[in-house]
Design a protein around this motif. Structure first.
Motif, PDB file in Angstrom:
ATOM      1  N   MET A   1      58.692  50.754 -39.333  1.00 29.56           N
ATOM      2  CA  MET A   1      58.183  50.716 -37.966  1.00 29.56           C
ATOM      3  C   MET A   1      59.258  51.177 -37.005  1.00 29.56           C
ATOM      4  SD  MET A   1      55.399  49.921 -36.316  1.00 29.56           S
ATOM      5  CE  MET A   1      54.556  48.855 -37.488  1.00 29.56           C
ATOM      6  N   LYS A   2      58.870  52.009 -36.058  1.00 29.83           N
ATOM      7  CA  LYS A   2      59.802  52.484 -35.043  1.00 29.83           C
ATOM      8  C   LYS A   2      59.100  52.506 -33.699  1.00 29.83           C
ATOM      9  CE  LYS A   2      60.049  56.581 -37.011  1.00 29.83           C
ATOM     10  NZ  LYS A   2      60.364  57.989 -37.330  1.00 29.83           N
ATOM     11  N   LYS A   3      59.897  52.661 -32.661  1.00 31.63           N
ATOM     12  CA  LYS A   3      59.370  52.772 -31.312  1.00 31.63           C
ATOM     13  C   LYS A   3      59.368  54.244 -30.893  1.00 31.63           C
ATOM     14  CE  LYS A   3      59.045  48.290 -30.418  1.00 31.63           C
ATOM     15  NZ  LYS A   3      57.764  47.614 -30.107  1.00 31.63           N
ATOM     16  N   ARG A   4      58.232  54.692 -30.371  1.00 28.64           N
ATOM     17  CA  ARG A   4      58.158  56.006 -29.742  1.00 28.64           C
ATOM     18  C   ARG A   4      57.563  55.832 -28.352  1.00 28.64           C
ATOM     19  NH1 ARG A   4      59.354  60.518 -32.718  1.00 28.64           N
ATOM     20  NH2 ARG A   4      59.106  60.446 -34.991  1.00 28.64           N
ATOM     21  N   GLN A   5      57.618  56.904 -27.575  1.00 21.21           N
ATOM     22  CA  GLN A   5      57.061  56.869 -26.233  1.00 21.21           C
ATOM     23  C   GLN A   5      56.099  58.037 -26.034  1.00 21.21           C
ATOM     24  OE1 GLN A   5      60.652  57.092 -23.924  1.00 21.21           O
ATOM     25  NE2 GLN A   5      60.919  54.871 -23.862  1.00 21.21           N
ATOM     26  N   TYR A   6      55.084  57.790 -25.248  1.00 29.47           N
ATOM     27  CA  TYR A   6      54.234  58.893 -24.809  1.00 29.47           C
ATOM     28  C   TYR A   6      54.026  58.744 -23.308  1.00 29.47           C
ATOM     29  CZ  TYR A   6      49.970  56.071 -24.197  1.00 29.47           C
ATOM     30  OH  TYR A   6      49.043  55.160 -23.758  1.00 29.47           O
ATOM     31  N   TYR A   7      53.520  59.784 -22.684  1.00 29.07           N
ATOM     32  CA  TYR A   7      53.349  59.792 -21.238  1.00 29.07           C
ATOM     33  C   TYR A   7      51.861  59.875 -20.900  1.00 29.07           C
ATOM     34  CZ  TYR A   7      58.322  60.809 -21.350  1.00 29.07           C
ATOM     35  OH  TYR A   7      59.670  60.748 -21.596  1.00 29.07           O
ATOM     36  N   PHE A   8      51.385  58.868 -20.174  1.00 26.61           N
ATOM     37  CA  PHE A   8      49.998  58.867 -19.708  1.00 26.61           C
ATOM     38  C   PHE A   8      49.997  59.401 -18.286  1.00 26.61           C
ATOM     39  CE2 PHE A   8      46.087  57.385 -17.895  1.00 26.61           C
ATOM     40  CZ  PHE A   8      45.186  57.441 -18.951  1.00 26.61           C
TER      41      PHE A   8
ATOM     42  N   SER B   1      53.349  68.130  -5.594  1.00 28.19           N
ATOM     43  CA  SER B   1      54.089  69.006  -6.507  1.00 28.19           C
ATOM     44  C   SER B   1      54.572  68.262  -7.750  1.00 28.19           C
ATOM     45  CB  SER B   1      55.291  69.624  -5.790  1.00 28.19           C
ATOM     46  OG  SER B   1      56.222  68.618  -5.410  1.00 28.19           O
ATOM     47  N   GLN B   2      54.403  66.943  -7.742  1.00 28.46           N
ATOM     48  CA  GLN B   2      54.824  66.113  -8.873  1.00 28.46           C
ATOM     49  C   GLN B   2      53.610  65.440  -9.515  1.00 28.46           C
ATOM     50  OE1 GLN B   2      58.153  65.794  -9.988  1.00 28.46           O
ATOM     51  NE2 GLN B   2      58.387  67.519  -8.567  1.00 28.46           N
ATOM     52  N   LEU B   3      53.811  65.011 -10.746  1.00 26.98           N
ATOM     53  CA  LEU B   3      52.755  64.313 -11.463  1.00 26.98           C
ATOM     54  C   LEU B   3      52.931  62.809 -11.350  1.00 26.98           C
ATOM     55  CD1 LEU B   3      52.714  66.400 -14.776  1.00 26.98           C
ATOM     56  CD2 LEU B   3      51.095  66.575 -12.885  1.00 26.98           C
ATOM     57  N   LYS B   4      51.821  62.110 -11.339  1.00 29.42           N
ATOM     58  CA  LYS B   4      51.848  60.653 -11.391  1.00 29.42           C
ATOM     59  C   LYS B   4      51.594  60.234 -12.832  1.00 29.42           C
ATOM     60  CE  LYS B   4      49.782  56.516  -9.336  1.00 29.42           C
ATOM     61  NZ  LYS B   4      48.714  55.997  -8.431  1.00 29.42           N
ATOM     62  N   TYR B   5      52.564  59.584 -13.439  1.00 33.84           N
ATOM     63  CA  TYR B   5      52.409  59.206 -14.848  1.00 33.84           C
ATOM     64  C   TYR B   5      53.176  57.929 -15.145  1.00 33.84           C
ATOM     65  CZ  TYR B   5      57.054  61.334 -15.547  1.00 33.84           C
ATOM     66  OH  TYR B   5      58.396  61.645 -15.472  1.00 33.84           O
ATOM     67  N   VAL B   6      52.828  57.333 -16.271  1.00 28.47           N
ATOM     68  CA  VAL B   6      53.557  56.165 -16.771  1.00 28.47           C
ATOM     69  C   VAL B   6      54.044  56.482 -18.183  1.00 28.47           C
ATOM     70  CG1 VAL B   6      52.350  54.454 -15.370  1.00 28.47           C
ATOM     71  CG2 VAL B   6      51.406  55.099 -17.592  1.00 28.47           C
ATOM     72  N   ARG B   7      55.188  55.957 -18.508  1.00 22.66           N
ATOM     73  CA  ARG B   7      55.741  56.111 -19.857  1.00 22.66           C
ATOM     74  C   ARG B   7      55.392  54.863 -20.650  1.00 22.66           C
ATOM     75  NH1 ARG B   7      62.023  57.122 -20.103  1.00 22.66           N
ATOM     76  NH2 ARG B   7      61.986  54.964 -19.353  1.00 22.66           N
ATOM     77  N   ARG B   8      54.739  55.061 -21.777  1.00 22.89           N
ATOM     78  CA  ARG B   8      54.263  53.942 -22.592  1.00 22.89           C
ATOM     79  C   ARG B   8      54.995  53.912 -23.921  1.00 22.89           C
ATOM     80  NH1 ARG B   8      50.904  50.196 -20.377  1.00 22.89           N
ATOM     81  NH2 ARG B   8      49.912  49.946 -22.428  1.00 22.89           N
ATOM     82  N   GLU B   9      55.427  52.746 -24.308  1.00 18.66           N
ATOM     83  CA  GLU B   9      56.101  52.568 -25.599  1.00 18.66           C
ATOM     84  C   GLU B   9      55.095  52.088 -26.633  1.00 18.66           C
ATOM     85  OE1 GLU B   9      59.142  49.334 -26.600  1.00 18.66           O
ATOM     86  OE2 GLU B   9      60.435  51.095 -26.217  1.00 18.66           O
ATOM     87  N   ILE B  10      55.122  52.706 -27.820  1.00 18.71           N
ATOM     88  CA  ILE B  10      54.188  52.333 -28.880  1.00 18.71           C
ATOM     89  C   ILE B  10      54.922  52.125 -30.196  1.00 18.71           C
ATOM     90  CG2 ILE B  10      52.135  53.449 -27.915  1.00 18.71           C
ATOM     91  CD1 ILE B  10      52.759  55.895 -29.625  1.00 18.71           C
ATOM     92  N   ASP B  11      54.354  51.264 -31.048  1.00 13.15           N
ATOM     93  CA  ASP B  11      54.875  51.062 -32.405  1.00 13.15           C
ATOM     94  C   ASP B  11      54.318  52.150 -33.310  1.00 13.15           C
ATOM     95  OD1 ASP B  11      56.288  48.718 -31.806  1.00 13.15           O
ATOM     96  OD2 ASP B  11      54.478  47.496 -32.024  1.00 13.15           O
ATOM     97  N   CYS B  12      55.187  52.772 -34.096  1.00 12.89           N
ATOM     98  CA  CYS B  12      54.773  53.864 -34.981  1.00 12.89           C
ATOM     99  C   CYS B  12      55.373  53.661 -36.364  1.00 12.89           C
ATOM    100  CB  CYS B  12      55.249  55.214 -34.431  1.00 12.89           C
ATOM    101  SG  CYS B  12      54.701  55.559 -32.755  1.00 12.89           S
ATOM    102  N   ASP B  13      54.625  54.076 -37.381  1.00 17.54           N
ATOM    103  CA  ASP B  13      55.188  54.045 -38.733  1.00 17.54           C
ATOM    104  C   ASP B  13      55.202  55.426 -39.361  1.00 17.54           C
ATOM    105  OD1 ASP B  13      52.482  53.716 -38.597  1.00 17.54           O
ATOM    106  OD2 ASP B  13      52.282  52.398 -40.298  1.00 17.54           O
TER     107      ASP B  13
END
Length: 433
Positions: free
Chosen positions: A1-8, A18-30
């Motif tokens: 199991m590791k931690k990765r991030q994706y951007y919503f 001119s900028q994006l509104k987003y959140v960075r989400r951390e997820i568990d990945c195997d």
């Protein structure tokens, strides 16, 4: 199991367009992939401005390259086979253009892409990348038996590349599929959704096990429903006399309203019924008719000129062409005829069996003659009132899967959907699988 991030990514920042509104989400990945992954989830409307999205994450901001990568990944074969390799149907979808050919089916989809960024070259401002995965999370709304409105996702166009090196899969063997589903699970949390569903190929124990494991880890439940994909060859299925009975009501608002009431009468209790409002129905019809000139709504009338049967006929050939890969059984015959380039997909059928059969035969003939569409595909499941009409000797079994975290509500929806024979009926009448 590791931690990765994706951007919503929610869209453009109202305070700074001119900028994006987003959140960075951390997820568990195997997954066992060693390198960095850049994973983005964004509204399909941003496809037209993908250069600015990519620039935000220091990635090559060439829109045409991105679209070509999308087309490449989406054309990866969809295999309707089980874990033993048993199955008749594997096909590839080649969309004519990106993003135009995809965004008309569901205009409020969230696109999820998984990108493998390459090392930054000396002096370069942006990193190049390879697209690994592409998915649509289509936003739908449905009503539960108590009348409450719920938001949900319907997944489709879920593809992962099959790139190899030294005869070894670079990405698939690294379990990136499970990481993709970690993202798909998490975006339901972001949007406070409790149900998702999608179609997949033939019942496959390995995929079922992976989905179940990933789902349970998220504290959710997983269930499948068998379906049947029926393929008809229009040369034999179509009828010239039946085609003369077709009445085009695509631009007849009053007839469309009557047609909608018949749809509602049949499907109102179906699990995940998206056509619970006239607004939803007209929005879907408008999107398809605007983007596909040959897709139409047809009806046939009874002896009194009243609507006896009607259906929405979507010409997938206006969006994409399909190619069978290593077909088996009757599909081998179809492939030898070279007729799968264009597909007619009838949906939202209403009327008794006799009249619906006439409607389908008439449309099959008309689309073959007028638009060179040689194949009609009809999907059916338990409880479908037109199951027998849709049946063909050329068919492929597949399944829908449902992921949910409100079991009591799901039980209520299934019970409410049952027909007189006790069949649980789920809504599969989307314009695209």
């Amino acid at each position: 199991m590791k931690k990765r991030q994706y951007y919503f990514i929610e869209g453009k920042d109202p305070a700074n367009p001119s900028q994006l509104k987003y959140v960075r989400r951390e997820i568990d990945c195997d997954d066992t992939f060693e390198d960095e992954l850049v994973m983005l989830a964004f509204p399909i409307g941003l496809m037209k401005e993908i250069s600015s999205v990519l620039s935000q994450f220091q990635l090559r901001n060439d829109a045409e390259y991105f679209y070509s990568e999308c087309k490449e990944v989406v054309s990866v074969p969809e295999k309707h086979v089980n874990e033993k390799g048993e199955g008749k149907l594997t096909f590839q979808s080649y969309f004519h253009t990106f993003p135009d050919s995809v965004q008309h089916f569901f205009d409020d989809a969230v696109v999820v892409v998984v990108l493998h960024p390459l090392p930054l070259e000396n002096g370069a401002a942006y990193r190049d990348y390879t697209m690994i995965g592409y998915i649509h999370c289509n936003c739908i709304n449905f009503k539960s038996p108590d009348g409450q409105l719920h938001q949900s996702y319907y997944y489709n166009v879920l593809r992962l590349v099959e790139q190899t090196a030294s005869r070894q899969s670079i990405y698939r063997r690294k379990r990136i599929f499970t990481t993709v589903f970690s993202i798909l699970h998490d975006i339901t949390t972001v949007k406070d959704m409790h149900f998702v569903y999608a179609s997949m190929g033939r019942e496959n124990q390995a995929i079922n096990d992976a989905l179940k494991m990933n789902t349970q880890r998220q504290g959710k439940l997983f269930e499948t429903f068998p379906m049947r994909n029926n393929t008809h060859i229009n040369l034999f299925f179509g009828s010239s006399s039946a085609s003369k009975k077709l009445v085009d009501i695509s631009n007849n608002t009053e007839a469309l309203k009557e047609y909608y009431l018949k749809i509602k009468e049949i499907r109102d209790k179906f699990v995940f019924n998206q056509m619970h409002s006239e607004e939803n129905f007209f929005s879907m019809v408008k999107r398809i008719l605007t983007s596909s000139p040959s897709s139409r709504v047809y009806m046939i009338t009874d002896e009194n000129g009243k609507m006896a049967a009607a259906g929405f006929f979507v010409n997938w050939g206006d969006y994409m062409h399909l190619k069978l890969q290593n077909p088996k059984g009757f599909f081998k015959v179809i492939d030898s005829l070279k007729i799968t380039d264009k597909i007619l997909y009838p949906t939202l059928l209403v009327g008794d069996s006799k009249n619906v059969r006439t409607l389908l035969k008439g449309a099959a003939y008309k689309y073959r003659k007028d638009h060179k569409v040689q194949v009609t595909v009809l999907n059916a499941g338990d409880g479908d009132p037109h199951f027998d009409v849709k049946k063909s000797i050329i068919y492929d079994p597949f399944v829908y899967f449902v992921i949910y975290d409100k079991p009591e509500l799901f039980v209520d929806m299934k019970e409410n959907s049952k027909d007189e024979q006790g069949n649980v009926r789920i809504f599969i009448d989307t314009p695209m699988l």
